[in-house]
Design an enzyme around this catalytic site. Structure first.
Site, PDB file in Angstrom:
ATOM      1  N   GLY A  10      48.381  27.069  39.384  1.00 28.87           N
ATOM      2  CA  GLY A  10      46.944  27.050  39.096  1.00 28.87           C
ATOM      3  C   GLY A  10      46.683  26.792  37.629  1.00 28.87           C
ATOM      4  O   GLY A  10      45.730  27.310  37.045  1.00 28.87           O
ATOM      5  N   ASP A  25      50.509  22.438  46.961  1.00 28.09           N
ATOM      6  CA  ASP A  25      49.770  23.568  47.517  1.00 28.09           C
ATOM      7  C   ASP A  25      50.722  24.759  47.558  1.00 28.09           C
ATOM      8  O   ASP A  25      51.701  24.751  48.315  1.00 28.09           O
ATOM      9  CB  ASP A  25      49.280  23.206  48.927  1.00 28.09           C
ATOM     10  CG  ASP A  25      48.473  24.330  49.560  1.00 28.09           C
ATOM     11  OD1 ASP A  25      48.556  25.471  49.072  1.00 28.09           O
ATOM     12  OD2 ASP A  25      47.760  24.062  50.549  1.00 28.09           O
ATOM     13  N   VAL A  26      50.422  25.765  46.753  1.00 30.05           N
ATOM     14  CA  VAL A  26      51.358  26.889  46.606  1.00 30.05           C
ATOM     15  C   VAL A  26      51.525  27.712  47.881  1.00 30.05           C
ATOM     16  O   VAL A  26      52.464  28.503  48.000  1.00 30.05           O
ATOM     17  CB  VAL A  26      50.937  27.829  45.440  1.00 30.05           C
ATOM     18  CG1 VAL A  26      51.139  27.159  44.100  1.00 30.05           C
ATOM     19  CG2 VAL A  26      49.517  28.330  45.625  1.00 30.05           C
ATOM     20  N   ASN A  28      49.513  32.356  39.116  1.00 35.31           N
ATOM     21  CA  ASN A  28      48.102  32.517  38.784  1.00 35.31           C
ATOM     22  C   ASN A  28      47.168  31.883  39.821  1.00 35.31           C
ATOM     23  O   ASN A  28      46.011  32.279  39.935  1.00 35.31           O
ATOM     24  CB  ASN A  28      47.861  31.893  37.399  1.00 35.31           C
ATOM     25  CG  ASN A  28      46.409  31.576  37.138  1.00 35.31           C
ATOM     26  OD1 ASN A  28      45.632  32.441  36.753  1.00 35.31           O
ATOM     27  ND2 ASN A  28      46.007  30.325  37.384  1.00 35.31           N
ATOM     28  N   SER A  43      44.245  41.350  40.264  1.00 35.74           N
ATOM     29  CA  SER A  43      42.824  41.520  39.933  1.00 35.74           C
ATOM     30  C   SER A  43      42.489  43.005  39.954  1.00 35.74           C
ATOM     31  O   SER A  43      43.138  43.781  40.681  1.00 35.74           O
ATOM     32  CB  SER A  43      41.967  40.801  40.978  1.00 35.74           C
ATOM     33  OG  SER A  43      40.617  41.206  40.868  1.00 35.74           O
ATOM     34  N   TYR A  68      40.656  39.180  49.881  1.00 30.94           N
ATOM     35  CA  TYR A  68      41.054  39.022  48.472  1.00 30.94           C
ATOM     36  C   TYR A  68      41.732  40.303  47.964  1.00 30.94           C
ATOM     37  O   TYR A  68      42.805  40.255  47.343  1.00 30.94           O
ATOM     38  CB  TYR A  68      39.802  38.702  47.649  1.00 30.94           C
ATOM     39  CG  TYR A  68      40.055  38.386  46.201  1.00 30.94           C
ATOM     40  CD1 TYR A  68      40.576  37.149  45.818  1.00 30.94           C
ATOM     41  CD2 TYR A  68      39.742  39.308  45.198  1.00 30.94           C
ATOM     42  CE1 TYR A  68      40.795  36.848  44.477  1.00 30.94           C
ATOM     43  CE2 TYR A  68      39.947  39.013  43.860  1.00 30.94           C
ATOM     44  CZ  TYR A  68      40.473  37.786  43.504  1.00 30.94           C
ATOM     45  OH  TYR A  68      40.677  37.485  42.173  1.00 30.94           O
ATOM     46  N   ALA A  69      41.116  41.464  48.245  1.00 31.73           N
ATOM     47  CA  ALA A  69      41.672  42.743  47.773  1.00 31.73           C
ATOM     48  C   ALA A  69      43.051  42.992  48.383  1.00 31.73           C
ATOM     49  O   ALA A  69      43.973  43.443  47.687  1.00 31.73           O
ATOM     50  CB  ALA A  69      40.726  43.894  48.117  1.00 31.73           C
ATOM     51  N   ALA A  70      43.204  42.683  49.668  1.00 26.36           N
ATOM     52  CA  ALA A  70      44.508  42.878  50.324  1.00 26.36           C
ATOM     53  C   ALA A  70      45.559  41.988  49.671  1.00 26.36           C
ATOM     54  O   ALA A  70      46.686  42.420  49.405  1.00 26.36           O
ATOM     55  CB  ALA A  70      44.396  42.567  51.819  1.00 26.36           C
ATOM     56  N   LYS A 109      45.536  40.803  46.619  1.00 25.29           N
ATOM     57  CA  LYS A 109      45.790  41.202  45.232  1.00 25.29           C
ATOM     58  C   LYS A 109      46.548  42.539  45.157  1.00 25.29           C
ATOM     59  O   LYS A 109      47.404  42.720  44.299  1.00 25.29           O
ATOM     60  CB  LYS A 109      44.470  41.272  44.449  1.00 25.29           C
ATOM     61  CG  LYS A 109      43.800  39.901  44.256  1.00 25.29           C
ATOM     62  CD  LYS A 109      44.689  38.966  43.462  1.00 25.29           C
ATOM     63  CE  LYS A 109      44.077  37.618  43.182  1.00 25.29           C
ATOM     64  NZ  LYS A 109      44.958  36.728  42.433  1.00 25.29           N
TER      65      LYS A 109
HETATM   66  P1  NDP Z   1      39.711  29.000  39.032  1.00 22.48           P
HETATM   67  O1  NDP Z   1      39.016  28.808  40.329  1.00 22.48           O
HETATM   68  O2  NDP Z   1      39.042  28.618  37.774  1.00 22.48           O
HETATM   69  O3  NDP Z   1      41.147  28.294  39.085  1.00 22.48           O
HETATM   70  C1  NDP Z   1      41.981  28.485  40.185  1.00 22.48           C
HETATM   71  C2  NDP Z   1      43.254  27.719  39.981  1.00 22.48           C
HETATM   72  O4  NDP Z   1      44.085  27.908  41.147  1.00 22.48           O
HETATM   73  C3  NDP Z   1      43.027  26.225  39.833  1.00 22.48           C
HETATM   74  O5  NDP Z   1      43.897  25.711  38.864  1.00 22.48           O
HETATM   75  C4  NDP Z   1      43.402  25.684  41.203  1.00 22.48           C
HETATM   76  O6  NDP Z   1      43.953  24.373  41.099  1.00 22.48           O
HETATM   77  C5  NDP Z   1      44.491  26.647  41.622  1.00 22.48           C
HETATM   78  N1  NDP Z   1      44.666  26.662  43.063  1.00 22.48           N
HETATM   79  C6  NDP Z   1      43.795  27.120  44.004  1.00 22.48           C
HETATM   80  N2  NDP Z   1      44.321  26.956  45.230  1.00 22.48           N
HETATM   81  C7  NDP Z   1      45.536  26.388  45.067  1.00 22.48           C
HETATM   82  C8  NDP Z   1      46.554  25.976  45.951  1.00 22.48           C
HETATM   83  N3  NDP Z   1      46.431  26.137  47.284  1.00 22.48           N
HETATM   84  N4  NDP Z   1      47.680  25.427  45.443  1.00 22.48           N
HETATM   85  C9  NDP Z   1      47.815  25.261  44.114  1.00 22.48           C
HETATM   86  N5  NDP Z   1      46.893  25.640  43.214  1.00 22.48           N
HETATM   87  C10 NDP Z   1      45.763  26.193  43.690  1.00 22.48           C
HETATM   88  O7  NDP Z   1      40.095  30.572  39.032  1.00 22.48           O
HETATM   89  P2  NDP Z   1      40.390  31.570  37.827  1.00 22.48           P
HETATM   90  O8  NDP Z   1      40.987  30.864  36.687  1.00 22.48           O
HETATM   91  O9  NDP Z   1      39.193  32.391  37.631  1.00 22.48           O
HETATM   92  O10 NDP Z   1      41.463  32.521  38.533  1.00 22.48           O
HETATM   93  C11 NDP Z   1      42.857  32.442  38.260  1.00 22.48           C
HETATM   94  C12 NDP Z   1      43.521  33.671  38.863  1.00 22.48           C
HETATM   95  O11 NDP Z   1      42.962  34.838  38.276  1.00 22.48           O
HETATM   96  C13 NDP Z   1      43.305  33.818  40.367  1.00 22.48           C
HETATM   97  O12 NDP Z   1      44.479  34.293  40.965  1.00 22.48           O
HETATM   98  C14 NDP Z   1      42.204  34.849  40.461  1.00 22.48           C
HETATM   99  O13 NDP Z   1      42.251  35.574  41.665  1.00 22.48           O
HETATM  100  C15 NDP Z   1      42.540  35.727  39.263  1.00 22.48           C
HETATM  101  N6  NDP Z   1      41.403  36.508  38.793  1.00 22.48           N
HETATM  102  C16 NDP Z   1      40.278  35.897  38.296  1.00 22.48           C
HETATM  103  C17 NDP Z   1      39.229  36.664  37.839  1.00 22.48           C
HETATM  104  C18 NDP Z   1      37.977  36.066  37.271  1.00 22.48           C
HETATM  105  O14 NDP Z   1      37.041  36.841  36.981  1.00 22.48           O
HETATM  106  N7  NDP Z   1      37.875  34.757  37.067  1.00 22.48           N
HETATM  107  C19 NDP Z   1      39.261  38.128  37.929  1.00 22.48           C
HETATM  108  C20 NDP Z   1      40.480  38.655  38.462  1.00 22.48           C
HETATM  109  C21 NDP Z   1      41.493  37.872  38.872  1.00 22.48           C
HETATM  110  P3  NDP Z   1      43.334  23.064  41.811  1.00 22.48           P
HETATM  111  O15 NDP Z   1      41.868  23.160  41.686  1.00 22.48           O
HETATM  112  O16 NDP Z   1      43.983  21.964  41.069  1.00 22.48           O
HETATM  113  O17 NDP Z   1      43.840  23.190  43.227  1.00 22.48           O
END
Ligand code: NDP
Length: 252
Positions: free
Chosen positions: A14, A68-69, A95, A147, A160-162, A164
């Site tokens: 991500g 896709d992770v 992430n 989170s 989501y909570a499960a 995390k």
């Molecule tokens: P964004 O939505 O801004 O970014 C999410 C990232 O995850 C993107 O780079 C996206 O890449 C990637 N992603 C999503 N699905 C896939 C997939 N199937 N395979 C590969 N990559 C994937 O989210 P945030 O930056 O806000 O969140 C990042 C992490 O932090 C997450 O795990 C989130 O749960 C956690 N978090 C965020 C909080 C917040 O307030 N923002 C709070 C607590 C935790 P692409 O679009 O290229 O697929």
């Protein structure tokens, strides 16, 4: 402090947006080579350009992989290719994450499976294929972005909570499995951070969240990137199995 990650090789899932992008850039500014995973090629290319601009040494390499992770075979194949090119990975940051919020009574099985697969199964997918090379190297840092919701729960976010909370149990278990090989596994639990994920929330929800943050501001991706930098660096060599909450005091 400069060059905290000089010569290190990192993989950030991500890394194409939000928190992951900022972690990748912070690692690059500190001397690491960085590979990012994402699914959006346009964003991946843009981050790759930013990484090139952030580098401090000609030895640093950068790459993106559209993967896709949630899919174990795709992750396995891609990581095998990275290991062929880069020989090993020192730092893994899990992430990538998504939300599909709904009350349990209205939550489809599809949304349950998708969130659990992208947020949690992905961590199994990457760790399983990278743990072996880290164990062989007798060093490594795994950082899983969970989170505060994984600590407290939240109505409308059972999936989501499960996922995390699951990351936390997974990380504590893996920390115990890998400690004898000098591989550290930790979590960061962000609070409310300004990214695409939170931009979509209604204004009144944002205001309600802000009122619960003792430090009186929404977090920035850099707040999380600094914590990741610390855990990835040699300054954290004696820390494993922990959850570092970075939330402006939301959960005290
Ligand atoms: P964004 O939505 O801004 O970014 C999410 C990232 O995850 C993107 O780079 C996206 O890449 C990637 N992603 C999503 N699905 C896939 C997939 N199937 N395979 C590969 N990559 C994937 O989210 P945030 O930056 O806000 O969140 C990042 C992490 O932090 C997450 O795990 C989130 O749960 C956690 N978090 C965020 C909080 C917040 O307030 N923002 C709070 C607590 C935790 P692409 O679009 O290229 O697929």
């Amino acid at each position: 402090m400069q060059q905290m990650l000089k010569g290190k090789k990192a993989l950030v899932t991500g890394g194409t947006a939000g928190i992951g992008r900022e972690i990748a850039l912070q690692f690059a500014r500190q001397g690491a080579s960085v590979a990012i995973f994402g699914t959006n090629e346009e964003r991946a290319k843009a981050v790759l350009e930013e990484l090139e601009k952030a580098k401090i040494s000609e030895e640093q390499k950068f790459a993106y992989y559209l993967v896709d992770v949630a899919h174990s075979k795709n992750v396995e194949g891609t990581v095998a290719n990275i290991l062929k090119d880069w020989s090993h990975i020192d730092i893994l940051v899990n992430n990538a994450g998504i939300t599909r919020d709904n009350l349990l009574m209205r939550m489809s099985e599809e949304d349950w499976d998708l969130v659990v697969d992208v947020n949690l199964k992905s961590v199994y997918n990457t760790c399983r294929v990278l743990a072996r090379s880290m164990m062989k190297a007798r060093s490594g840092k795994i950082i899983n972005i969970t989170s505060v919701i994984g600590l407290t729960g939240n109505a409308g976010q059972t999936n989501y909570a499960a996922s995390k909370s699951g990351m936390i149990g997974f990380s504590k278990s893996l920390a115990k499995e890998l400690a004898s090989r000098n591989v550290c596994v930790n979590c960061i639990a962000p609070g409310y951070i300004e990214t695409q994920m939170t931009q979509e929330l209604p204004a009144q929800v944002k205001e309600a969240v802000l009122s619960k943050i003792p430090l009186s501001r929404i977090g920035q991706p850099s707040d999380i990137a600094y914590a990741a930098l610390f855990l990835a660096s040699d300054l954290a060599n004696y820390i494993t199995g922990q959850v570092l909450t970075v939330d402006g005091g939301m959960v005290i």
